[in-house]
Motif scaffolding. Structure first.
Motif, mmCIF file in Angstrom:
data_model
loop_
_atom_site.group_PDB
_atom_site.id
_atom_site.type_symbol
_atom_site.label_atom_id
_atom_site.label_comp_id
_atom_site.label_asym_id
_atom_site.label_seq_id
_atom_site.Cartn_x
_atom_site.Cartn_y
_atom_site.Cartn_z
ATOM 1 N N GLY A 1 0.995 -1.381 -0.074
ATOM 2 C CA GLY A 1 -0.440 0.089 -0.148
ATOM 3 C C GLY A 1 0.740 1.194 0.003
ATOM 4 N N ALA A 2 2.510 1.071 0.150
ATOM 5 C CA ALA A 2 2.814 2.316 -0.204
ATOM 6 C C ALA A 2 3.833 1.974 -1.083
ATOM 7 C CB ALA A 2 3.283 2.258 1.813
ATOM 8 N N TRP A 3 4.655 3.537 -1.702
ATOM 9 C CA TRP A 3 5.425 3.112 -2.866
ATOM 10 C C TRP A 3 6.694 3.856 -2.508
ATOM 11 C CZ3 TRP A 3 0.552 2.190 -3.839
ATOM 12 C CH2 TRP A 3 0.196 0.758 -4.399
ATOM 13 N N TYR A 4 7.706 4.039 -2.559
ATOM 14 C CA TYR A 4 9.176 4.471 -2.531
ATOM 15 C C TYR A 4 10.011 4.776 -3.376
ATOM 16 C CZ TYR A 4 6.848 3.502 2.247
ATOM 17 O OH TYR A 4 6.209 2.910 3.343
ATOM 18 N N CYS A 5 10.536 6.019 -3.146
ATOM 19 C CA CYS A 5 11.726 6.288 -4.352
ATOM 20 C C CYS A 5 12.896 5.090 -4.417
ATOM 21 C CB CYS A 5 12.177 7.449 -4.317
ATOM 22 S SG CYS A 5 12.098 8.058 -3.500
ATOM 23 N N GLY A 6 13.354 5.038 -3.017
ATOM 24 C CA GLY A 6 14.462 4.510 -2.250
ATOM 25 C C GLY A 6 14.644 4.132 -1.251
ATOM 26 N N LYS A 7 15.232 3.006 -0.470
ATOM 27 C CA LYS A 7 15.665 2.803 0.892
ATOM 28 C C LYS A 7 15.228 3.172 1.419
ATOM 29 C CE LYS A 7 16.840 -1.201 3.244
ATOM 30 N NZ LYS A 7 15.403 -2.569 3.706
ATOM 31 N N GLU A 8 15.850 4.833 1.085
ATOM 32 C CA GLU A 8 15.971 5.396 2.414
ATOM 33 C C GLU A 8 15.035 6.169 2.444
ATOM 34 O OE1 GLU A 8 17.776 6.274 -0.438
ATOM 35 O OE2 GLU A 8 19.391 4.641 0.620
ATOM 36 N N CYS A 9 14.193 6.353 1.685
ATOM 37 C CA CYS A 9 12.702 6.997 1.525
ATOM 38 C C CYS A 9 11.408 5.818 2.652
ATOM 39 C CB CYS A 9 12.022 7.598 0.460
ATOM 40 S SG CYS A 9 12.804 8.793 -0.098
ATOM 41 N N GLN A 10 12.008 4.551 2.493
ATOM 42 C CA GLN A 10 11.045 3.513 2.995
ATOM 43 C C GLN A 10 11.633 3.565 4.309
ATOM 44 O OE1 GLN A 10 11.823 -0.487 1.514
ATOM 45 N NE2 GLN A 10 10.473 -1.405 2.675
ATOM 46 N N VAL A 11 12.927 3.473 4.644
ATOM 47 C CA VAL A 11 13.053 3.302 5.986
ATOM 48 C C VAL A 11 12.936 4.408 7.050
ATOM 49 C CG1 VAL A 11 15.056 4.045 7.929
ATOM 50 C CG2 VAL A 11 15.023 2.197 6.381
ATOM 51 N N GLN A 12 12.599 5.778 6.520
ATOM 52 C CA GLN A 12 11.864 7.196 7.359
ATOM 53 C C GLN A 12 10.269 6.660 7.298
ATOM 54 O OE1 GLN A 12 13.794 10.805 4.325
ATOM 55 N NE2 GLN A 12 15.263 10.237 5.286
ATOM 56 N N HIS A 13 10.242 6.337 6.307
ATOM 57 C CA HIS A 13 8.493 6.554 6.080
ATOM 58 C C HIS A 13 8.026 5.929 7.388
ATOM 59 C CE1 HIS A 13 4.562 5.579 4.496
ATOM 60 N NE2 HIS A 13 4.573 7.050 4.746
ATOM 61 N N TRP A 14 8.685 4.259 7.648
ATOM 62 C CA TRP A 14 8.829 3.088 8.177
ATOM 63 C C TRP A 14 8.813 4.327 9.728
ATOM 64 C CZ3 TRP A 14 6.705 -1.048 8.168
ATOM 65 C CH2 TRP A 14 6.276 -2.033 9.832
ATOM 66 N N LYS A 15 9.877 4.923 10.108
ATOM 67 C CA LYS A 15 10.093 5.315 10.791
ATOM 68 C C LYS A 15 9.757 6.862 11.805
ATOM 69 C CE LYS A 15 15.091 4.387 11.639
ATOM 70 N NZ LYS A 15 16.026 4.951 11.766
ATOM 71 N N ALA A 16 8.784 7.243 10.413
ATOM 72 C CA ALA A 16 7.545 7.666 11.258
ATOM 73 C C ALA A 16 6.477 7.837 10.629
ATOM 74 C CB ALA A 16 7.647 8.399 9.650
ATOM 75 N N GLY A 17 6.160 6.574 10.836
ATOM 76 C CA GLY A 17 5.001 5.979 10.715
ATOM 77 C C GLY A 17 4.054 5.402 10.215
ATOM 78 N N HIS A 18 4.640 4.648 9.383
ATOM 79 C CA HIS A 18 4.246 3.388 8.612
ATOM 80 C C HIS A 18 3.850 2.659 9.196
ATOM 81 C CE1 HIS A 18 2.619 1.303 4.599
ATOM 82 N NE2 HIS A 18 3.929 0.784 5.145
ATOM 83 N N LYS A 19 5.334 1.949 10.185
ATOM 84 C CA LYS A 19 4.693 0.449 10.290
ATOM 85 C C LYS A 19 3.281 0.778 11.729
ATOM 86 C CE LYS A 19 7.539 3.059 14.528
ATOM 87 N NZ LYS A 19 9.116 3.036 14.812
ATOM 88 N N ILE A 20 2.500 1.803 11.957
ATOM 89 C CA ILE A 20 1.551 1.775 12.506
ATOM 90 C C ILE A 20 0.672 1.361 11.371
ATOM 91 C CG2 ILE A 20 -0.178 3.506 13.649
ATOM 92 C CD1 ILE A 20 1.918 4.549 14.935
ATOM 93 N N ASP A 21 0.549 1.669 9.966
ATOM 94 C CA ASP A 21 -0.293 1.193 9.385
ATOM 95 C C ASP A 21 0.000 0.397 8.316
ATOM 96 O OD1 ASP A 21 -1.223 4.568 9.617
ATOM 97 O OD2 ASP A 21 -0.543 4.698 8.493
ATOM 98 N N CYS A 22 0.743 -0.486 8.158
ATOM 99 C CA CYS A 22 1.124 -1.159 7.196
ATOM 100 C C CYS A 22 0.398 -2.537 8.140
ATOM 101 C CB CYS A 22 2.922 -1.621 7.585
ATOM 102 S SG CYS A 22 3.297 -2.648 6.185
ATOM 103 N N ILE A 23 -0.072 -3.620 7.106
ATOM 104 C CA ILE A 23 -1.095 -4.551 7.128
ATOM 105 C C ILE A 23 -0.535 -5.777 6.678
ATOM 106 C CG2 ILE A 23 -3.430 -5.674 7.214
ATOM 107 C CD1 ILE A 23 -4.905 -2.653 7.236
ATOM 108 N N LYS A 24 -0.302 -7.131 7.600
ATOM 109 C CA LYS A 24 0.718 -7.949 6.663
ATOM 110 C C LYS A 24 -0.369 -8.512 5.794
ATOM 111 C CE LYS A 24 3.845 -11.597 7.826
ATOM 112 N NZ LYS A 24 4.682 -12.347 8.728
ATOM 113 N N ARG A 25 -0.552 -8.651 4.138
ATOM 114 C CA ARG A 25 -1.325 -9.542 3.995
ATOM 115 C C ARG A 25 -0.606 -10.800 4.505
ATOM 116 N NH1 ARG A 25 1.745 -10.863 -0.850
ATOM 117 N NH2 ARG A 25 3.534 -9.214 -0.891
ATOM 118 N N LYS A 26 -1.505 -11.863 3.766
ATOM 119 C CA LYS A 26 -1.560 -13.449 4.078
ATOM 120 C C LYS A 26 -0.746 -13.673 3.000
ATOM 121 C CE LYS A 26 -5.330 -14.646 5.415
ATOM 122 N NZ LYS A 26 -7.093 -16.037 5.155
#
Length: 91
Positions: free
Chosen positions: A66-91
């Protein structure tokens, strides 16, 4: 305005995909249209820095799709900023 960790997009995409798994779901065609419209809207920008995809392809969050990133750095920053709360693990 966006509040980190409070994005409805991953959850909405998760439940739309879940509805498509049920063959007897009465609004299946509507869900397909909504799902593709949502994905087309959000996959053109990095979820963290909002940079447009342009000619480069964005990488998708493999956990929630449910989220798209331009690179690893953006993915890590977004995870720390709160994506880990929104992220739902799919089956």
């Amino acid at each position: 305005m966006e509040i980190p960790g409070h994005s409805p997009i991953p959850k909405a995409l998760f439940w739309a995909r879940k509805a498509l798994e049920d063959d007897s779901f009465p609004l299946r065609d509507n869900v397909t249209l909504i799902l593709s419209a949502m994905e087309n809207e959000v996959k053109n920008h990095c979820a963290n820095c909002r940079k447009e995809a342009g000619c480069s392809s964005l990488k998708r969050c493999v956990r929630c799709l449910g989220a798209w990133y331009c690179g690893k750095e953006c993915q890590v920053q977004h995870w720390k900023a709160g994506h880990k709360i929104d992220c739902i693990k799919r089956k």
